[in-house]
Design a protein around this motif. Structure first.
Motif, PDB file in Angstrom:
ATOM      1  N   VAL A 335       0.822  -1.203   0.000  1.00  0.00           N
ATOM      2  CA  VAL A 335       0.000   0.000   0.000  1.00  0.00           C
ATOM      3  C   VAL A 335       0.858   1.256   0.000  1.00  0.00           C
ATOM      4  N   ALA A 336       1.893   1.240   0.845  1.00  0.00           N
ATOM      5  CA  ALA A 336       2.747   2.421   0.956  1.00  0.00           C
ATOM      6  C   ALA A 336       4.104   2.022   1.499  1.00  0.00           C
ATOM      7  N   GLU A 337       5.101   2.792   1.087  1.00  0.00           N
ATOM      8  CA  GLU A 337       6.435   2.554   1.648  1.00  0.00           C
ATOM      9  C   GLU A 337       7.005   3.892   2.059  1.00  0.00           C
ATOM     10  N   GLU A 338       7.314   4.003   3.336  1.00  0.00           N
ATOM     11  CA  GLU A 338       7.902   5.231   3.842  1.00  0.00           C
ATOM     12  C   GLU A 338       9.381   4.968   4.091  1.00  0.00           C
ATOM     13  N   ARG A 339      10.189   5.804   3.450  1.00  0.00           N
ATOM     14  CA  ARG A 339      11.619   5.546   3.545  1.00  0.00           C
ATOM     15  C   ARG A 339      12.373   6.846   3.338  1.00  0.00           C
ATOM     16  N   PRO A 340      13.332   7.238   4.099  1.00  0.00           N
ATOM     17  CA  PRO A 340      13.777   6.490   5.276  1.00  0.00           C
ATOM     18  C   PRO A 340      12.832   6.695   6.441  1.00  0.00           C
ATOM     19  N   TYR A 341      12.743   5.699   7.259  1.00  0.00           N
ATOM     20  CA  TYR A 341      11.894   5.760   8.439  1.00  0.00           C
ATOM     21  C   TYR A 341      12.794   5.504   9.635  1.00  0.00           C
ATOM     22  N   ARG A 342      12.938   6.545  10.469  1.00  0.00           N
ATOM     23  CA  ARG A 342      13.878   6.437  11.588  1.00  0.00           C
ATOM     24  C   ARG A 342      13.235   5.746  12.780  1.00  0.00           C
ATOM     25  N   HIS A 343      13.838   4.706  13.225  1.00  0.00           N
ATOM     26  CA  HIS A 343      13.310   4.003  14.394  1.00  0.00           C
ATOM     27  C   HIS A 343      14.444   3.268  15.094  1.00  0.00           C
ATOM     28  N   ALA A 344      14.169   2.888  16.340  1.00  0.00           N
ATOM     29  CA  ALA A 344      15.210   2.260  17.151  1.00  0.00           C
ATOM     30  C   ALA A 344      15.283   0.765  16.878  1.00  0.00           C
ATOM     31  N   VAL A 345      16.501   0.257  16.762  1.00  0.00           N
ATOM     32  CA  VAL A 345      16.717  -1.169  16.562  1.00  0.00           C
ATOM     33  C   VAL A 345      17.706  -1.636  17.618  1.00  0.00           C
ATOM     34  N   GLY A 346      17.429  -2.786  18.215  1.00  0.00           N
ATOM     35  CA  GLY A 346      18.320  -3.315  19.251  1.00  0.00           C
ATOM     36  C   GLY A 346      19.555  -3.972  18.664  1.00  0.00           C
ATOM     37  N   HIS A 347      20.703  -3.670  19.270  1.00  0.00           N
ATOM     38  CA  HIS A 347      21.956  -4.261  18.816  1.00  0.00           C
ATOM     39  C   HIS A 347      22.655  -4.961  19.981  1.00  0.00           C
ATOM     40  N   CYS A 348      23.402  -5.992  19.651  1.00  0.00           N
ATOM     41  CA  CYS A 348      24.192  -6.714  20.646  1.00  0.00           C
ATOM     42  C   CYS A 348      25.294  -5.802  21.161  1.00  0.00           C
ATOM     43  N   TYR A 349      25.402  -5.684  22.476  1.00  0.00           N
ATOM     44  CA  TYR A 349      26.392  -4.757  23.040  1.00  0.00           C
ATOM     45  C   TYR A 349      27.815  -5.218  22.807  1.00  0.00           C
ATOM     46  N   ARG A 350      27.999  -6.444  22.394  1.00  0.00           N
ATOM     47  CA  ARG A 350      29.363  -6.906  22.141  1.00  0.00           C
ATOM     48  C   ARG A 350      29.726  -6.827  20.671  1.00  0.00           C
ATOM     49  N   ARG A 352      27.517  -5.723  18.008  1.00  0.00           N
ATOM     50  CA  ARG A 352      26.757  -4.736  17.238  1.00  0.00           C
ATOM     51  C   ARG A 352      25.777  -5.337  16.229  1.00  0.00           C
ATOM     52  N   SER A 353      25.629  -6.656  16.190  1.00  0.00           N
ATOM     53  CA  SER A 353      24.628  -7.235  15.279  1.00  0.00           C
ATOM     54  C   SER A 353      23.235  -6.826  15.732  1.00  0.00           C
TER      55      SER A 353
END
Length: 869
Positions: A335-350, A352-353
């Motif tokens: 239906v729609a694509e919003e890009r770029p869309y800023r949002h938080a993503v969890g990363h491994c603290y060791r 960074r994956s």
RNA sequence: GGGCGCGUAGCUCAGCGGGAGAGCGCUCGCCUCACACGCGAGAGGUCGCAGGUUCAAAUCCUGCCGCGCCCACCA
């Protein structure tokens, strides 16, 4: 003795000479049976994988300042050192090393791998310890511990079993934060959220009955392969009639239900949410409430498994995202694509994956609800004090929202979970390896494959290092410990857990009486940045290596530079090589001051008060002010302030004025004068060395030894306030001389050197200046005479034709400045409100100030007149 | 969306209700018998912006702007 003192201080020699001796003579060793009051710090254990970085250097410097001072103040001071096995970090490092040899850890098997890590630890784990020593840290090395040594491993087991028996540890299948690179689950605290430029894609699910479509949005399109429901808010009238219907999954024809759940935000997007219980924590909870099933679509590498249609199976997650997009587009469902869309993503603290929410089988959890209450209370009621205090609130807010702690790690390096299972899946937790199931007696038992989160053992550190769970003398004498020093970034990860576990576990220990908080105070310091406030990182190339700095400038220089910026209010502490250089210069300054004093035969003995000259009285008075400043600052954990006070006293007062004015007596005085002055300076210097020793242990010891006062400055008495040395009269008289010298120098500065040798002072100044005439002449390089001068204090004989332009300009500028101030102050004194409401001493001070400024303005005008301006 | 910290001299910071400071850098003069890793003298600042409180604000309060960090399930 003086011949042994070259004109430049050699830090490397002092470090090599003294540290081993300090250790050998047992100065750092604490006696648990001592009558002295205890003072104890446990070192936040560095990882065995680590190399000392500036953060450690700062952290250790602060602790050493605290410990060394308390030791000198007569406390039984114990600083317990040690290292952390750092589960993931270490496993990853060793795996990488193996990979370079072409070996996969899975091929070699668990036992061989763990052996390999131990070997690695034996070889490299000691390096960090050597680095801590290089910094001069006065740790009790006889008590050095490692989180995986025998005693601490036993402590881990006892802690686990006690929590288990109290019902505070349980096993369950839950969604965990999975690192697809390190192949292990992580606790919430080990996940770092970072904003990324992603996308928000809206697509539609056709209703199974063909009556329409429902639109949903996601930032992770690939997860739609694991959707098992659509959720809407029960209050949402738009969808009221849709709840209970089903939509058809476009790729495998599954029918999935539309359910109602209050967690859905009607305002966001279309108000309908796709639900992927196996790969999203919210969705998991929705599923728990609504009974939706979960489909796990990933394997441990975050690659799609066989639960998805074959066309997607085997795809890596980011590739899958694109394929799903294409497939949906083909069906006309995007239906729609919003890009770029800023949002938080969890990363491994060791590594960074991106962390994948994933069901990783059954995991062990610590239930925190019962633990956190007492832990919050201990801080709220002030039994544990944070410095600076604002961190107490941050701690409390975080504690309030704390959720159960996942402690299972799918690693091989660490404390293996001390629970055994029989074929019936009965759980047998045990502090000693059991031979049979505790419930059914089966001898066919196997231990849990997982290990515990590194922080599970770290949280026991303040008491496990002192011998817990044994009722040791160390524990009796030194627990609760006095201070925990750490950076703000591990308050949650570590400090909070030490408080919870200390309160619960040590309290459960029948050998304990009294409070069981792990420490009475938490000193929080900032994080070391580069000189422009950026994080130090290899990729930025802005890393300043502490060992490199120690080698080039000396440990004292580094410590001083760190202490000088360690203001507790500052969250970012910028460090530059220049500031370390300044530290080295300071050490050298001190060294040379000592050279002069020692060369003059000074011994640290104070002449009787009636035999002290004004210079000596002045020096002692300033020194006393420094003692107070340093003690006040250190009592308030203001290390920067203390360092600054010492720097100022040594450099600006002791050297620039004290020694400069002492030279006449030292070089040309009578034997008595010489001895009195040299001894007074030696006495003040020796005491200053003791004040400075916690910050700069090596140079102070190196000099102190030359005063021949005993075995070591490490165990010398700490200088406390001596108010009888404060001497206002001496300061006033000395101040007058300083003013005269400064006046002459300022006048000389504008004139060619050869013309500034003949100076005339006003007759008015004769009483103040005459007793100091030779000193004044020495400091100004001028021949000084007295004469009646019109309005000015100082005059200099200059020949006709000398360009006085620069002097005139400076005087005019100064006059404008003085007149400006004068105007403002006179206005203030004319202000009725000020006269009515200000404190009397403030008004008096302002009046004095006006008088002085007025006089100064007059002098400048007169001077200008004489010079023809 | 909440919370915290920070915006003062070219740089990095201290000061946190009554005279704008330090270190480094810069300019000028000095190899003065402790130190050139040194000595002396200087230049350089509407203390982020706008209001308010006060006799008095860099300092206290409010708002705004900018930078950084932490926490939070908004797909």
């Amino acid at each position: 003795m003086v011949e042994e003192m070259p004109s430049q201080y050699d830090p490397a020699a002092a470090q090599a000479r003294w540290y081993p001796q300090w250790v050998e003579r047992g100065y750092f060793g604490a006696d648990a049976g001592s009558d002295k009051p205890p003072f104890c710090i446990v070192l936040p254990p560095p990882n065995i994988t680590g190399r000392l970085h500036m953060g450690h250097a700062l952290n250790h410097t602060i602790q050493d300042i605290l410990i060394r001072r308390k030791r000198m103040q007569g406390y039984e001071a114990l600083w317990v050192p040690g290292t952390d096995h750092a589960g993931i970090a270490t496993q990853v490092v060793v795996e990488r090393a193996l990979r370079e040899e072409g070996i996969d850890r899975r091929e070699m098997g668990r036992e061989a791998f763990v052996e390999r890590v131990w070997a690695w630890k034996e070889r490299f784990g000691g390096e960090i310890v050597e680095q801590v020593k290089a910094l001069g840290a006065s740790c009790d090395w006889s008590r050095e511990r490692f989180t995986m040594d025998e005693g601490l491993s036993q402590a881990v087991r006892v802690a686990f079993v006690r929590l288990y028996e109290a019902g505070l540890i349980y096993r369950g299948e839950r969604l965990v934060n999975w690192c697809p690179t390190d192949h292990t689950g992580l606790s919430d605290s080990e996940v770092e959220h970072e904003d990324v430029d992603g996308e928000l894609v809206t697509f539609k699910y056709p209703l199974a009955d063909g009556s329409g479509d429902i639109e949903v949005a996601t930032t992770r399109l690939e997860t739609m392969l694991g959707d098992t429901g659509i959720a809407v808010n029960p209050k949402d009238e738009r969808y009221a009639s849709w709840v209970g219907k089903t939509v058809r999954h476009p790729f495998d024809d599954r029918e999935i239900p539309i359910v109602a759940d209050e967690s859905v935000d009607m305002e966001f997007g279309t108000g309908a949410v796709k639900v992927t219980p196996a790969h999203d924590p919210n969705d998991w909870e929705i599923a728990e409430r609504t009974g939706l099933p979960h489909i796990n679509i990933f394997d441990a590498n975050a690659t799609l498994n066989d639960e998805v249609p074959q066309e997607f199976s085997g795809l890596e997650r980011y590739v899958a995202r694109e394929r799903v997009r294409e497939a949906l587009a083909e069906k006309g469902l995007i239906v729609a694509e919003e890009r770029p869309y800023r949002h938080a993503v969890g990363h491994c603290y060791r590594c960074r994956s991106e962390v994948e929410p994933w069901i990783a089988g059954k995991q062990w959890f610590v239930a925190v609800d019962e633990l956190k209450g007492p832990a919050r209370e201990a801080v709220k009621d002030g039994r544990i004090r944070f410095t600076p205090p604002r961190w107490a609130r941050a701690y409390d807010t975080w504690m309030e929202g704390l959720r159960d702690w996942n402690i299972s790690r799918q690693l091989w390096w660490g404390h293996r979970i001390p629970v055994w299972y029989c074929p019936e899946q009965h759980e047998t937790p045990a502090t000693q390896d059991p031979t049979a199931c505790a419930e059914c007696g089966s001898t066919d038992i196997v231990q849990d494959e997982d290990v515990l989160d590194t922080w599970f053992s770290s949280q026991l550190w303040p008491f496990s290092t002192l011998g817990w769970p044994e009722a040791t003398q160390d524990l009796k004498s030194f627990y609760p410990t006095s201070v925990m020093v750490t950076a703000y970034d591990i308050i949650y990860l570590w400090v909070a857990r030490m408080i919870m576990s200390g309160l619960f576990l040590v309290d459960g220990d029948e050998t304990r009486t009294g409070d069981t908080i792990p420490f009475e105070q938490v000193v929080i310091h900032g994080i070391v940045r580069d000189e422009h406030g950026r994080k130090m990182s290899k990729s930025l190339g802005n890393v300043i290596d502490p060992l490199d700095m120690i080698e080039r400038y000396g440990a004292d220089a580094l410590r001083f530079s760190l202490a000088r910026m360690a203001s507790p209010d500052q969250q970012n502490l910028p460090q530059s090589e220049a500031s370390i250089e300044a530290g080295r210069n300071f050490a050298n300054k001190l060294w040379n001051a000592a050279r002069l004093v020692l060369r003059s035969g000074g011994v640290p003995e104070l002449p009787p008060a009636e035999h002290r000259s004004v210079l000596e009285r002045w020096l002692l008075s300033r020194h006393q002010a420094c003692v107070d400043a340093v003690n006040d600052a250190l009592d308030a954990d203001e290390y920067a302030e203390a360092s600054q006070a010492l720097y100022r006293f040594v450099w600006s007062e002791f050297c620039d004025w004290g020694l400069e004015l002492a030279k006449g007596r030292l070089y040309e005085g009578t034997d008595e004068e010489k001895a009195a002055t040299a001894n007074t300076f030696a006495w003040a210097l020796e005491r200053t060395l003791r004040l400075l020793h916690p910050v700069m242990p090596f140079v102070t010891e190196e000099i102190w030894q030359r005063f021949g006062r005993g075995d070591s400055i490490v165990v010398a008495a700490w200088p406390e306030s001596a108010p009888e040395l404060a001497d206002e009269d001496a300061e006033r008289e000395f101040g007058a001389v300083q003013d005269i010298v400064t006046d002459i120098r300022q006048l000389q500065a504008g004139i060619p050197t050869e013309l500034s040798k003949n100076v005339t002072l006003a007759e008015d100044l004769r009483p103040a200046a005459e007793p100091w005439l030779s000193e004044v002449q020495r400091l100004t390089g001028a021949e000084v005479a007295f004469a009646q001068l019109e309005g000015v204090r100082v005059d200099v004989r200059i020949s006709d034709g000398t360009d006085v332009g620069p002097i005139l300009r400076r005087l005019e500028k100064k006059l404008a400045e003085v007149d400006g101030k004068l105007g403002r102050k006179r206005a203030k004194l004319a202000n009725e409100g000020f006269l009515a409401k200000a404190l009397p001493e403030v008004i008096a001070k302002e009046q004095r100030s006006v008088d002085e400024l007025d006089e100064e303005a007059g002098r400048i005008r007169a001077q200008l007149g004489r010079l023809g301006g």
